[in-house]
Design an enzyme around this catalytic site. Structure first.
Site: not given
Length: 410
Positions: A90, A163, A227, A260, A361, A391, A393
Site C-alpha cells: 500500500c 490484514q 457517502r 478503505s 484507497h 501501513c 502488507g
C-alpha cells in the site's frame, strides 16, 4: 548534500469499483497524471531523468513495468525517459517518492517524477497472487515463514497472515472501541464531503472523462466514494467482516464501514534538487525533510506507521508538536487511531479532509495521492510541517515529513 523539493503534484478523483473510471486502462490513467504534472509545471518532458511508479497488483493491464508503459502512452514525456515500477504494497507510491527523493538528494539525477496507479476495477486486489496460484505457480508464502511466525499465528487462532485480523489486533492492543472507530468513520465522510463542497480538492484533481452507470460520458472531477449522511446509527448496524476464533471473542470490530474503499486512481509528483530547479526554471512548493521506513510485527501487520513516524521525526530532529497536519492512510479505521494514541497526536490535525474510508484507497496510487492532498492542504492552511505515514502488507511502513516553502521560494 542536495535537497529534494516538490514542484508540482496532481491526482485523479477516486473512482468506485465499476464506477466512472472503470472504462479506463490503468496505463492511460497513469499517463494522464504524468501529462498533467508536466503541463502544470510548465516544463519540457525531455529534462525528466526517470519516472518511478508505485503499483501493487502488477498483473494483467498493470504488468510489464507499468511505469515504462505510462511513459510510452504519455503525450508530454518522451520515450527517452525511462521508467520503473515499485511494489511496497500500500505504500508503493510513497516509496516511489522516497526513491525519487533519494535520487535527487544523491545528485545522481536532478528531475524525477514519482507516481502511483491502481485500477482496482480491472485488476482486483490480489489477482496477481490468485492467478498465479490457479496456474500452479505457487503462492508468496513459504513454509519457513509460517514456521517462524507460527506461534504468533496460533496465539490469535490464525492460519495465515491477514490484514483483517491485523486491524482487529491493532484495535485491541491500543484499546480502541467500535464506537470510537464508528465516530472516526462518520467524521471521515463528513470531512471529505465538506472539503469537496468547499472546493479544497479542486486544484489537486485533474478532470477526466468518465462513464456514468447509464454509459454516458461525464466529467469525473469529484471523489466518487463519499457517502453523504453517513451516521453512527447506520454504521452500528454493520456486521463485522470476520469473526475472531480466539481470546473469547465472539466477533470482531472491523466492518466494511471501517475499511478503505476499493478505488481506481492515480497521482504524480515532480521532484527536483536545486540543480533541477535551476535547469527547469521552476520554484518548489515543499521540501522533503525526512524519509523513514519500518518493519514491524507481520502478524499484527498494520502497526508499522508508528515506528516509521518515530524514526522520521528523530532523523529530522522534530517532534509531533512541530507537525501541523498529518495524513495517515485509513486502510482500516484502527490504523490512524492506533497511530494517534501511540504518538499522542492531535485528532484535529489527522486526515483533516477525510481519508480512505470516504475517498478510496487505490493501493499503489495512495502514497502519491495522499501527498498531493497534504501539499495542497499545507498551502491552504499556511502550515510549516506535515507528516504522512502508510501501513503496508507484511508489516512495513513508510513515513515522510514535508516542510512548506512559503511563497514557493527556496
Amino acid at each position: 548534500m542536495p535537497g529534494a523539493y516538490i514542484v508540482e503534484c496532481v491526482r485523479t478523483a477516486g473512482g468506485k469499483k465499476n464506477g466512472r473510471l472503470s472504462k479506463w486502462h490503468p496505463i492511460s490513467l497513469g499517463a494522464a497524471v504524468l501529462d498533467a504534472v508536466v503541463e502544470r509545471s510548465g516544463i519540457d518532458g525531455k529534462h525528466i531523468d526517470d519516472v518511478i511508479v508505485g503499483c501493487v497488483s502488477q498483473g494483467g493491464g498493470q504488468a510489464g513495468n507499468i511505469a515504462r508503459n505510462m511513459v510510452l502512452s504519455s503525450s508530454k514525456v518522451p520515450e527517452s525517459v525511462p521508467g520503473t515500477s515499485v511494489d511496497r504494497q500500500c505504500g508503493s507510491s510513497q516509496q516511489a517518492i522516497h526513491f525519487a527523493a533519494q535520487a535527487v538528494m544523491s545528485g545522481v539525477q536532478d528531475v524525477v517524477i514519482a507516481a502511483g496507479v491502481e485500477h482496482m476495477t480491472s485488476v482486483p486486489i490480489g489477482s496477481n497472487v490468485a492467478d498465479g496460484f490457479k496456474a500452479g505457480h505457487g503462492v508468496p508464502m513459504d513454509d519457513s515463514i509460517k514456521g517462524k511466525y507460527g506461534a504468533r499465528l496460533e496465539e490469535r487462532g490464525q492460519r495465515m497472515f491477514s490484514q483483517f485480523e491485523g486491524a482487529e489486533i491493532l484495535a485491541e492492543k491500543y484499546n480502541i472501541t467500535r464506537k470510537e472507530m464508528d465516530a472516526f468513520a462518520v467524521a471521515s465522510h463528513a470531512k471529505a464531503l465538506s472539503a469537496t463542497e468547499k472546493g479544497y480538492f479542486k486544484k489537486e484533481i485533474i478532470p477526466l472523462k468518465g462513464t456514468d452507470k447509464n454509459g454516458n460520458t461525464v466529467i469525473h472531477d469529484k471523489d466518487e466514494g463519499i457517502r453523504p449522511g453517513t451516521n453512527m446509527a447506520a454504521l452500528a448496524k454493520l456486521p463485522s467482516m470476520k469473526k475472531l476464533q480466539s481470546g473469547g471473542k465472539l466477533d470482531g470490530m472491523i466492518t466494511a464501514g471501517l475499511s478503505s474503499q476499493i478505488c481506481d486512481g492515480a497521482a504524480a509528483i515532480l521532484i527536483c534538487n536545486e540543480e533541477g530547479l535551476k535547469k527547469l526554471g521552476v520554484r518548489p512548493r515543499a521540501k522533503i525533510v525526512s524519509l523513514a521506513l519500518a518493519g514491524d510485527d507481520p502478524v499484527m501487520m498494520l502497526g508499522g506507521p508508528i515506528p516509521a513516524t518515530q524514526s522520521a521525526l528523530q532523523k529530522a530532529g522534530l517532534s509531533m508538536k512541530d507537525m501541523d497536519i498529518y495524513e495517515v492512510n485509513e486502510a482500516f479505521c484502527s490504523v490512524p487511531l492506533a497511530w494517534a494514541k501511540a504518538l499522542d497526536a492531535d485528532l484535529d490535525k489527522l486526515n483533516v479532509n477525510g481519508g480512505a474510508m470516504a475517498l478510496g484507497h487505490p493501493l499503489g496510487g495512495t502514497g502519491a495521492k495522499l501527498m498531493t492532498t497534504l501539499v495542497h492542504e499545507m498551502e491552504r492552511r499556511g502550515s510549516r510541517y506535515g507528516v504522512q505515514a502508510i501501513c503496508e502488507g507484511g508489516g512495513t511502513a513508510n513515513a515522510t515529513i514535508l516542510e512548506l516553502i512559503p511563497g514557493s521560494k527556496l
